[in-house]
Every structure is written in structure tokens, then in C-alpha cells.
Design a protein around this motif. Structure first.
Motif, PDB file in Angstrom:
ATOM      1  N   CYS A  34      -7.124  17.071  -7.693  1.00 32.41           N
ATOM      2  CA  CYS A  34      -7.158  18.114  -8.714  1.00 32.41           C
ATOM      3  C   CYS A  34      -6.004  17.879  -9.677  1.00 32.41           C
ATOM      4  CB  CYS A  34      -7.075  19.506  -8.093  1.00 32.41           C
ATOM      5  SG  CYS A  34      -5.432  19.934  -7.469  1.00 32.41           S
ATOM      6  N   HIS A  35      -5.946  18.732 -10.707  1.00 32.97           N
ATOM      7  CA  HIS A  35      -4.882  18.641 -11.707  1.00 32.97           C
ATOM      8  C   HIS A  35      -4.091  19.948 -11.779  1.00 32.97           C
ATOM      9  CE1 HIS A  35      -6.387  14.799 -13.382  1.00 32.97           C
ATOM     10  NE2 HIS A  35      -7.573  15.279 -13.051  1.00 32.97           N
ATOM     11  N   LEU A  36      -4.019  20.668 -10.673  1.00 27.52           N
ATOM     12  CA  LEU A  36      -3.234  21.907 -10.670  1.00 27.52           C
ATOM     13  C   LEU A  36      -1.769  21.589 -10.946  1.00 27.52           C
ATOM     14  CD1 LEU A  36      -4.669  23.892  -7.629  1.00 27.52           C
ATOM     15  CD2 LEU A  36      -5.092  24.291 -10.056  1.00 27.52           C
ATOM     16  N   PRO A  37      -1.092  22.403 -11.753  1.00 33.88           N
ATOM     17  CA  PRO A  37       0.320  22.162 -12.058  1.00 33.88           C
ATOM     18  C   PRO A  37       1.219  22.556 -10.880  1.00 33.88           C
ATOM     19  CG  PRO A  37      -0.648  23.777 -13.585  1.00 33.88           C
ATOM     20  CD  PRO A  37      -1.645  23.527 -12.512  1.00 33.88           C
ATOM     21  N   ASP A 157      -0.167  13.081 -10.244  1.00 28.68           N
ATOM     22  CA  ASP A 157       1.219  12.966 -10.683  1.00 28.68           C
ATOM     23  C   ASP A 157       1.531  11.552 -11.174  1.00 28.68           C
ATOM     24  OD1 ASP A 157       2.163  15.701  -9.439  1.00 28.68           O
ATOM     25  OD2 ASP A 157       1.012  14.655  -7.903  1.00 28.68           O
ATOM     26  N   ASP A 158       2.343  11.498 -12.209  1.00 28.43           N
ATOM     27  CA  ASP A 158       2.746  10.219 -12.794  1.00 28.43           C
ATOM     28  C   ASP A 158       3.885   9.608 -11.986  1.00 28.43           C
ATOM     29  OD1 ASP A 158       4.471   8.544 -14.859  1.00 28.43           O
ATOM     30  OD2 ASP A 158       2.449   8.722 -15.677  1.00 28.43           O
ATOM     31  N   PRO A 159       3.956   8.273 -11.905  1.00 33.29           N
ATOM     32  CA  PRO A 159       5.050   7.637 -11.156  1.00 33.29           C
ATOM     33  C   PRO A 159       6.451   8.082 -11.558  1.00 33.29           C
ATOM     34  CG  PRO A 159       3.389   6.007 -11.671  1.00 33.29           C
ATOM     35  CD  PRO A 159       2.961   7.281 -12.356  1.00 33.29           C
ATOM     36  N   VAL A 160       6.638   8.531 -12.802  1.00 33.12           N
ATOM     37  CA  VAL A 160       7.975   8.948 -13.215  1.00 33.12           C
ATOM     38  C   VAL A 160       8.271  10.408 -12.862  1.00 33.12           C
ATOM     39  CG1 VAL A 160       8.021   7.265 -15.089  1.00 33.12           C
ATOM     40  CG2 VAL A 160       7.293   9.610 -15.575  1.00 33.12           C
ATOM     41  N   LEU A 179       0.353  18.148  -1.822  1.00 35.07           N
ATOM     42  CA  LEU A 179       0.851  16.786  -1.794  1.00 35.07           C
ATOM     43  C   LEU A 179       0.640  16.103  -3.140  1.00 35.07           C
ATOM     44  CD1 LEU A 179      -0.752  15.795   1.633  1.00 35.07           C
ATOM     45  CD2 LEU A 179       1.577  16.622   1.226  1.00 35.07           C
ATOM     46  N   PRO A 180       1.536  15.181  -3.501  1.00 35.19           N
ATOM     47  CA  PRO A 180       1.343  14.444  -4.757  1.00 35.19           C
ATOM     48  C   PRO A 180       0.319  13.334  -4.595  1.00 35.19           C
ATOM     49  CG  PRO A 180       3.343  13.701  -3.677  1.00 35.19           C
ATOM     50  CD  PRO A 180       2.804  14.822  -2.826  1.00 35.19           C
ATOM     51  N   ALA A 181      -0.283  12.925  -5.707  1.00 31.43           N
ATOM     52  CA  ALA A 181      -1.127  11.728  -5.772  1.00 31.43           C
ATOM     53  C   ALA A 181      -0.596  10.838  -6.895  1.00 31.43           C
ATOM     54  CB  ALA A 181      -2.580  12.097  -6.024  1.00 31.43           C
ATOM     55  N   SER A 236      -3.856   7.605  -4.161  1.00 32.15           N
ATOM     56  CA  SER A 236      -3.658   7.213  -5.549  1.00 32.15           C
ATOM     57  C   SER A 236      -4.920   7.519  -6.335  1.00 32.15           C
ATOM     58  CB  SER A 236      -3.313   5.726  -5.660  1.00 32.15           C
ATOM     59  OG  SER A 236      -4.448   4.924  -5.362  1.00 32.15           O
ATOM     60  N   ASP A 237      -4.798   7.485  -7.655  1.00 35.05           N
ATOM     61  CA  ASP A 237      -5.955   7.748  -8.498  1.00 35.05           C
ATOM     62  C   ASP A 237      -5.797   7.015  -9.824  1.00 35.05           C
ATOM     63  OD1 ASP A 237      -8.443   9.255  -9.149  1.00 35.05           O
ATOM     64  OD2 ASP A 237      -7.170  10.043 -10.727  1.00 35.05           O
ATOM     65  N   HIS A 238      -6.915   6.556 -10.369  1.00 37.75           N
ATOM     66  CA  HIS A 238      -6.933   5.874 -11.659  1.00 37.75           C
ATOM     67  C   HIS A 238      -8.083   6.425 -12.488  1.00 37.75           C
ATOM     68  CE1 HIS A 238      -4.283   2.609 -10.045  1.00 37.75           C
ATOM     69  NE2 HIS A 238      -4.906   2.937  -8.926  1.00 37.75           N
ATOM     70  N   GLY A 239      -7.796   6.796 -13.723  1.00 35.92           N
ATOM     71  CA  GLY A 239      -8.833   7.217 -14.648  1.00 35.92           C
ATOM     72  C   GLY A 239      -9.096   6.101 -15.640  1.00 35.92           C
TER      73      GLY A 239
END
Length: 466
Positions: A34-37, A157-160, A179-181, A236-239
């Protein structure tokens, strides 16, 4: 005539009703993408009003409003939250047969116990009633999550990203795992060289590694991959428009990276080679750590240049793409498999014309090590609706094993999206129920109920090791 959104909504026969109510309904939710903040979960905020929780950032609703002739001032513009909600309420009756009509009323019922069919005539009353509830402690974001029986959430989540919000959520002892992805799309976006170099500067800051070479770049990204793992990440995830699988040599990529760092534009083939090298490297790290890697394929983004300039990305100007998927995807997965480096993988498809392509591709690389190692993931984005879900479920049933599917995910930025899991579960139960009542499947409620419970919950729990 059946009543709209009654207890047996989407359940078209008695067997489906039994399967849903006795086996699927009460299962917890694992929302593995998901993209929940995470900052809003960490702060356990209360939204000020219904517009803020329901319309802010929801490009599904924005597209419908634009199509209905609503001026942008009432969508992403400066009008008040009440005015924006009233325009949405005016639009809702015109969304008949769009999934938004179902979702809107499911969400009003499940979160607020509001049975009304939303329209301009009751917009103000519904807004006031729901806003009042949202301002109470019972409607903080953590309580909304728990109200929906959510067990695990994986954000994007972005690597940074610092992951400080995930750390706070964990230290608070919140009863839901958040948890982060790892989503490294920006780290391989050589379409925008100045933007990529700006990103590398941020990467240097958070990793503490100065990036002068491609090896430095990989070291900095690996540092962040390790950091995510240390903070509970296992996904992990890739769009992507499509998988990148060009042949390349290590020396070629080093030369290409020097061009990037000196702000020189890449040739089209150099761009593809760089993306291919990065995608493969990320997959190696995922395999090394036993992560699940996800690939969301097929979106044609930012089609309207004027609107993108005014409103930015993720504001409703994307559509289904018609990219060629099979050959590169096969090459990419085969390279990993040949080197015994293929992690558990979920493939999501946005073009329904490619459903059978992806369903059949998964079978090429399932190796018997675990059930459903390579997954044809649930219907995504524009296909996340009754017809799209049904087509995905049928394609998987015909070509693979629906019984091993890891189920539904919200892929949403909204805390109001969890009824989509209910929607999915009802559709699954209806499909099995129809086949049982017509003699296409045996009338074995107990075994079929177990399969449905696996699809809705237990497969994901085992697959992700949550």
C-alpha cells in the motif's frame, strides 16, 4: 430483487453466502502493498474532516469528478474542503457501474455506519456527521486500521527514507505490524539525469558514502537495502512500464554511470542497459535476504503534459499501457533462475490483454521449493474492480493454481480503502459458490472453505513469513 449492499452483496447464491460468512468474512487482513503515509500512523492523527481522509490524494475520485465536469478548483484547487466534498457528492450518483460507486458506499457503511446513498441532497449532513466522528479518538488512524481487523501493513518507501516513523510505530507497541517496503524506482530513473544526480546527493547523505563511481553507487544503495532489512523490511517493489533485460557488460555500466555523473544525456540503448543492470542488482540483493520482490507492470504515466506541469505526478493523468511484456520478462526471470538467484516474485499486470501472458509466465519459474513461489498478483489499479478481478482470478484458475494466490492488497494511499479486501473476498466466494452450485466443483464446503481462507489470509501469512 436483492437490496443494494445488503449482507449478501456480490454473493449470488446460497453456497457463496455460506463460504463468505462462515469462512472468509472474519479473517484478519494482511495488506502487503500500500501507499499509506507512515508519518500519519506514527502520529496517530485524526483527520480534520471527511474530505481530508477521503478526497485528498485520491486520483480515482478526481478523475471521476473531472469527467463529470467538475472544475479543478474543486479537486486539487483552492476551494474549501466542504465545497470539494459537495462536488464529490454531486458526482457520486453519476458513477453507477463504476467501482467508485461500490467503494464509496461500502466505506460509508463500514467506517461510519452511514447507510445513505450519497448525493447532493444529503452531502452536507453526511459531511457533518462523518467529520464529527473523525475528530473523536475512536477515529484516529490507528483505530481505523484496527477497526478493519488489519494485522500487517507494508508501506512503500524510497531507499533514502529515514524510516523514523516505522521505528516510532514499533516502539509504541502498536498492535498492527507496519513494515517498510523497498521501492528504488528513483535510483534507476535515467530518463531524468539532473533528477537522478540530485537523488544521488540525497543517497550520499543518508548512506555516508561518497558516490564517485558505479561501485560507490551500488555500495550506497546496498547500505540502504541493509538498513531497510534491519528495520523489518522483507519486501521490495518496482513500478515499471515493463521489465528491462538488455544485455550489458560491467564495464559498459561503469562508463554509462560516468556519463550520468557528468550530466550527459544517455543514448536510448544506454538508458535501457543502465535500468537493466540496476533491476538485476536489486533482484540479487532481494534473493540474498530472502525478500519477496514485486513488479507492477504496464502503467502509462503522466499522459497530460499540461496537467502534469500544474498538478504533478499521481494526480490522475495515468492510464493502461500496451507495452510488450513477455520476452523481456522471460529473459529477466530466466537470468536470475539460471544463476539460482530468483527470489519469491509477484507480477502485477495493468493491461488485461496480458492476463494470460503473466499467468502462464509464472509457471515457467515455479521450481517446487515453495508453493506459489512466482505469483500472478491480484488485479491492480484500473483492473481493481469486479470485472478486472474476475478476469484475473479466472486467468489464474485456468493456467495456474488460484488456490495458492496470496490474495488481495489495497495499493492505496487512503485509510478508507480496507473494504476492498472485503470486496475481493466476496468475489472469490461467489466464483467458487457458482461452480459448486452448477456442479463444476464438488459440494465440499469444508475443503473449499479452507482454500478460500488460504487465498484470503493464510497463503500470504506463510509466503511473507509475517
Amino acid at each position: 430483487m436483492k437490496s443494494f449492499l445488503d449482507d449478501n452483496f456480490l454473493l449470488q447464491n446460497k453456497t457463496a453466502e455460506v463460504l463468505y460468512h462462515n469462512y472468509a468474512k472474519e479473517l484478519p487482513i494482511i495488506d502487503y502493498h500500500c501507499h499509506l503515509p507512515p508519518d500519519q500512523i506514527a502520529g496517530n492523527i485524526n483527520f480534520e474532516n471527511l474530505t481530508q481522509i477521503w478526497l485528498y490524494g485520491d486520483h480515482y475520485k478526481w478523475r471521476a469528478m473531472r469527467t463529470n465536469g467538475v472544475n479543478e478548483e474543486f479537486i486539487t484547487g483552492s476551494k474549501t474542503d466542504l465545497e470539494k466534498f459537495e462536488k464529490w457528492a454531486t458526482t457520486v450518483p453519476y458513477t453507477l457501474r463504476n467501482p467508485l460507486y461500490h467503494w464509496t458506499h461500502l466505506e460509508l457503511q463500514r467506517y461510519f455506519n452511514v447507510p445513505d446513498l450519497l448525493s447532493s441532497s444529503n452531502a452536507h449532513r453526511v459531511y457533518v456527521e462523518c467529520t464529527s466522528k473523525l475528530q473523536s479518538p475512536e477515529y484516529s488512524v490507528r483505530n481505523l486500521i484496527q477497526k478493519m481487523n488489519v494485522e500487517v501493513i507494508c508501506t512503500t518507501d524510497d531507499p533514502v527514507d529515514s524510516l523514523v516513523h516505522h521505528q516510532k510505530i514499533k516502539s509504541d507497541g502498536f498492535g498492527v505490524k507496519v513494515l517498510p517496503a523497498f521501492r528504488p524506482d528513483k535510483a534507476m530513473n535515467a530518463d531524468d539525469i539532473p533528477g537522478l544526480n540530485s537523488y544521488i546527493t540525497k543517497l550520499e547523505e543518508v548512506s555516508g558514502i561518497t558516490v564517485n563511481s558505479f561501485d560507490d553507487f551500488l555500495a550506497a544503495l546496498k547500505n540502504r537495502h541493509d538498513y531497510f532489512a534491519a528495520n523489518g523490511c522483507s519486501v521490495s517493489d518496482h513500478g515499471l512500464e515493463q521489465i528491462y533485460a538488455e544485455d550489458y557488460t560491467e564495464n559498459e555500466i561503469k562508463v554509462i554511470f560516468k556519463k550520468i555523473r557528468t550530466n550527459h544525456a544517455l543514448l536510448p540503448l544506454e538508458n535501457l542497459k543502465f535500468k537493466s543492470a540496476m533491476l538485476y542488482q536489486f533482484a540479487l540483493w532481494d534473493h540474498e535476504k530472502g525478500w519477496v520482490q514485486q513488479y507492477h507492470l504496464g502503467a502509462l504515466r503522466n499522459n497530460n503534459a499540461r496537467a502534469f506541469k500544474n498538478a504533478g505526478p499521481d494526480t490522475g493523468w495515468d492510464s493502461i499501457g500496451d507495452f510488450s511484456q513477455a520476452k523481456a520478462l522471460s529473459k529477466f526471470l530466466n537470468k536470475l533462475d539460471t544463476n539460482n538467484k530468483l527470489a519469491k516474485t509477484i507480477l502485477y499486470n495493468l493491461n488485461p490483454a496480458d492476463n494470460e501472458v503473466l499467468a502462464s509466465m509464472t509457471g515457467n519459474f515455479n521450481d517446487g521449493s515453495i508453493a506459489g513461489k512466482i505469483q500472478f498478483g491480484s488485479a491492480w489499479w484500473f483492473l481493481d474492480q469486479k470485472d478486472g478481478m474476475t478476469k484475473q482470478l479466472n486467468a489464474l484458475s485456468n493456467i495456474g493454481l488460484l488456490s495458492r494466490l496470496v490474495g488481495m492488497l489495497t495499493d492505496s494511499r487512503s485509510f478508507m480503502s480496507y473494504p476492498r479486501h472485503e470486496y475481493f473476498r466476496r468475489l472469490v466466494c461467489n466464483l467458487f459458490g457458482e461452480d459448486m452450485e452448477t456442479g463444476m466443483l464438488p459440494n465440499d464446503i469444508e475443503w473449499t472453505g479452507k482454500i478460500i481462507q488460504d487465498i484470503c489470509y493464510y497463503n500470504a501469512k506463510q509466503y511473507f513469513n509475517f
